[in-house]
Design an enzyme around this catalytic site. Structure first.
Site, PDB file in Angstrom:
ATOM      1  N   PRO A   2       2.546  -0.643   2.839  1.00  0.00           N
ATOM      2  CA  PRO A   2       2.507  -0.001   1.516  1.00  0.00           C
ATOM      3  C   PRO A   2       1.451  -0.606   0.583  1.00  0.00           C
ATOM      4  O   PRO A   2       1.348  -1.822   0.455  1.00  0.00           O
ATOM      5  CB  PRO A   2       3.914  -0.235   0.962  1.00  0.00           C
ATOM      6  CG  PRO A   2       4.477  -1.364   1.748  1.00  0.00           C
ATOM      7  CD  PRO A   2       3.789  -1.379   3.074  1.00  0.00           C
ATOM      8  N   GLU A   3       0.654   0.269  -0.032  1.00  0.00           N
ATOM      9  CA  GLU A   3      -0.313  -0.147  -1.042  1.00  0.00           C
ATOM     10  C   GLU A   3       0.001   0.626  -2.321  1.00  0.00           C
ATOM     11  O   GLU A   3       1.056   1.257  -2.411  1.00  0.00           O
ATOM     12  CB  GLU A   3      -1.736   0.132  -0.540  1.00  0.00           C
ATOM     13  CG  GLU A   3      -2.025  -0.639   0.751  1.00  0.00           C
ATOM     14  CD  GLU A   3      -3.463  -0.503   1.234  1.00  0.00           C
ATOM     15  OE1 GLU A   3      -4.323  -0.047   0.459  1.00  0.00           O
ATOM     16  OE2 GLU A   3      -3.717  -0.843   2.395  1.00  0.00           O
ATOM     17  N   ARG A 113      10.540  -5.977   8.857  1.00  0.00           N
ATOM     18  CA  ARG A 113       9.899  -7.260   9.160  1.00  0.00           C
ATOM     19  C   ARG A 113      10.139  -8.345   8.118  1.00  0.00           C
ATOM     20  O   ARG A 113       9.676  -9.476   8.294  1.00  0.00           O
ATOM     21  CB  ARG A 113       8.396  -7.038   9.397  1.00  0.00           C
ATOM     22  CG  ARG A 113       8.175  -6.140  10.625  1.00  0.00           C
ATOM     23  CD  ARG A 113       6.757  -6.132  11.074  1.00  0.00           C
ATOM     24  NE  ARG A 113       6.270  -7.476  11.385  1.00  0.00           N
ATOM     25  CZ  ARG A 113       4.997  -7.756  11.635  1.00  0.00           C
ATOM     26  NH1 ARG A 113       4.098  -6.796  11.595  1.00  0.00           N
ATOM     27  NH2 ARG A 113       4.623  -8.985  11.904  1.00  0.00           N
TER      28      ARG A 113
END
Ligand code: ZN
Length: 276
Positions: A2-3, A113
């Site tokens: 995600p950005e 993660r």
């Protein structure tokens, strides 16, 4: 991963889902994501979210309980996402925390993660957090100030692609948007940051703004808040012009093939014909 555009979509969805609703239960599993510990979210019980902000890749939510304010700082890390489910439905995979809302829905923070972060900020005093204070301007909310960007780049010997990943320069530009912006600007990602001239920095600023806006518009149209967000790395359709397109013909020149190189341990994609 995600950005800025993915996090902005998450912000808009959370606002839609949680605005003016009361939290009836807040739970978290023991995990390094939840800070300071698994009971961190408990003060949110009976609080009502009313402010939904974003700075770079950071979501900053504010809830009110009586006279008290509580902040919730959420960073999605590599695989974090917020999902909404009806109360009766099963929890999604990799759920690490949940907020049950008045009205019958549950908001889940999922993270496979565990590089994300979910932290309660007493008094919603986000300005006291050094990591947030260190962030540069946000290209979507603050725009890109060309003279400031030029001045900052002039001091950097790193390749421009690597320089763009530093969140103190511009908050929210990550590995994908860096490649996409440089492609739009026609700038070779291997160029030394300090070597860019005025005209190139202006083109880069435009490339950053347009790349972020185009990605966000695409996500709003194709993903929205009703579908679960999937990242390109997880097999979602690739909405990008060069990112993860090594070996494909460049869409602009239709001559050269997109090349993948590694810079500072991260993949960079570019067109050797269009970018100088
Ligand atoms: Zn090309």
């Amino acid at each position: 991963m995600p950005e800025l555009p993915e996090v902005e979509l998450a912000r808009r969805c959370l606002q839609k889902w949680a605005s003016k609703r009361r939290v009836t239960a807040a739970t978290a599993a023991r995990s390094r994501v939840i800070r300071p510990g698994p009971r961190a979210l408990e003060p949110l019980r009976d609080a009502t979210f009313f402010r939904f902000e974003r700075r770079g890749k950071n979501l900053l939510l504010t809830a009110r309980k009586g006279a008290q304010l509580h902040g919730l700082w959420s960073h999605l890390g590599m695989t974090g996402k917020w999902l909404r489910r009806p109360v009766a439905a099963e929890a999604p995979r990799f759920a690490r925390a949940s907020l049950t809302m008045s009205g019958g829905s549950v908001l889940y923070y999922c993270d496979m993660r565990l590089f994300g972060r979910l932290q309660l900020v007493p008094g919603a005093r986000f300005e006291d957090i050094p990591e947030l204070r260190a962030l540069g301007p946000d290209p979507l909310t603050d725009g890109v100030d060309v003279p400031r960007l030029r001045q900052r780049l002039a001091a950097l010997r790193a390749p421009i692609k690597v320089a763009l990943l530093d969140q103190r320069l511009l908050a929210g530009v990550g590995n994908i948007q860096a490649s996409e912006s440089l492609y739009r600007a026609g700038i070779d990602p291997r160029r030394r940051a300090s070597d860019l001239d005025d005209k190139e920095v202006r083109r880069l600023a435009t490339g950053i703004r347009r790349s972020i806006a185009a990605t966000l518009a695409r996500f709003e149209r194709d993903v929205g808040c009703e579908e679960d967000m999937a990242y390109v790395e997880e097999g979602a359709p690739n909405p990008f012009a060069v990112y993860d397109r090594a070996g494909e013909t460049c869409r602009r020149c239709r001559r050269a093939v997109i090349v993948r190189i590694v810079q500072a341990g991260r993949a960079t994609y570019f067109c050797p014909h269009c970018q100088h």
